[in-house]
Design an enzyme around this catalytic site. Structure first.
Site, PDB file in Angstrom:
ATOM      1  N   TYR A  47       2.907   2.175  -1.636  1.00 17.52           N
ATOM      2  CA  TYR A  47       3.253   1.210  -0.423  1.00 17.52           C
ATOM      3  C   TYR A  47       3.114  -0.023  -1.056  1.00 17.52           C
ATOM      4  CZ  TYR A  47       1.561   5.275   2.362  1.00 17.52           C
ATOM      5  OH  TYR A  47       1.316   6.460   2.842  1.00 17.52           O
ATOM      6  N   GLU A  68       7.875   2.620  -2.687  1.00 15.76           N
ATOM      7  CA  GLU A  68       8.115   1.592  -1.512  1.00 15.76           C
ATOM      8  C   GLU A  68       9.278   2.304  -0.681  1.00 15.76           C
ATOM      9  OE1 GLU A  68       8.010  -0.606   1.412  1.00 15.76           O
ATOM     10  OE2 GLU A  68       6.437  -0.890   0.113  1.00 15.76           O
ATOM     11  N   ASP A 111      -1.852   0.653  -0.257  1.00 15.67           N
ATOM     12  CA  ASP A 111      -2.004  -0.419   0.695  1.00 15.67           C
ATOM     13  C   ASP A 111      -0.809   0.060   1.813  1.00 15.67           C
ATOM     14  OD1 ASP A 111      -2.139  -2.802   2.055  1.00 15.67           O
ATOM     15  OD2 ASP A 111      -1.011  -3.986   0.692  1.00 15.67           O
ATOM     16  N   CYS A 138      -5.704  -2.590   6.321  1.00 12.26           N
ATOM     17  CA  CYS A 138      -5.777  -3.633   7.361  1.00 12.26           C
ATOM     18  C   CYS A 138      -6.115  -3.028   8.725  1.00 12.26           C
ATOM     19  CB  CYS A 138      -4.438  -4.274   7.533  1.00 12.26           C
ATOM     20  SG  CYS A 138      -3.147  -3.013   8.111  1.00 12.26           S
TER      21      CYS A 138
END
Length: 183
Positions: A47, A68, A111, A138
């Site tokens: 990611y 990605e 991530d 997150c």
């Protein structure tokens, strides 16, 4: 931290630059304490976005493999890391690439989006058996779910550091380091 990034409109990049710098500085200070990082080190950046983390480790490791799925972020990644020859980029989802990836990474840096790591991708990461996994999250709920899976698969939590990326909101960014338990 004196680096410039191309970030297209469709690509993700942290909006709180000051805290992004603090997070990158934390990684630069912390990761080298675990494995012997150097030109023999292979880092898997899953990611990877536009290459925020890869850009700061490209001159510290011998090889970076990035994954990605966003076409615009992958294009930005290529521009942002054009100066380095030891980088491979896969433009696809983590769950599509990881199960067939034939590599033994020393460090895995993930991530993921708020939804966390896809189960197939997480299982494939466990099969790669890296000594160190760095998870940047997150979302505390998906982080907890995924860390539990890694712990069950033979990793131990070495460190967890929160970053208040959006002050006065409930959003928090976390950096978790997990070490493979030797059997």
């Amino acid at each position: 931290l004196e680096k410039t990034f191309q970030v297209s409109a469709g690509s993700f990049f942290p909006v709180n630059i000051a805290l992004a710098e603090a997070l990158v500085t934390h990684l630069l200070d912390t990761i080298p304490q675990f494995p012997n990082i150097g030109q023999q080190t292979t880092l898997l950046d899953v990611y990877s976005g536009v290459g925020l983390f890869s850009a700061f480790f490209a001159d510290k490791v011998g090889r970076i493999i990035a994954i990605e799925s966003s076409p615009s972020a992958a294009e930005d990644y290529v521009v942002n890391l054009d100066a380095y020859d030891s980088i491979e980029l896969y433009e696809a989802t983590a769950e599509a690439v990881l199960p067939s990836l034939d590599v033994k990474p020393d460090i895995v840096l993930v991530d993921p989006p708020r939804s966390g790591i896809d189960r197939r991708a997480l299982d494939a990461l466990v099969q790669l058996n890296p000594p160190l996994i760095v998870y940047i999250s997150c979302d505390p709920a998906t982080l907890a779910r995924d860390v539990k899976r890694f712990l069950t698969a033979g990793y131990q939590l070495a460190q967890a550091t929160p970053f208040d990326m959006f002050p006065q909101t409930y959003h928090v960014e976390s950096v978790v380091l997990m070490l493979r338990v030797e059997k």
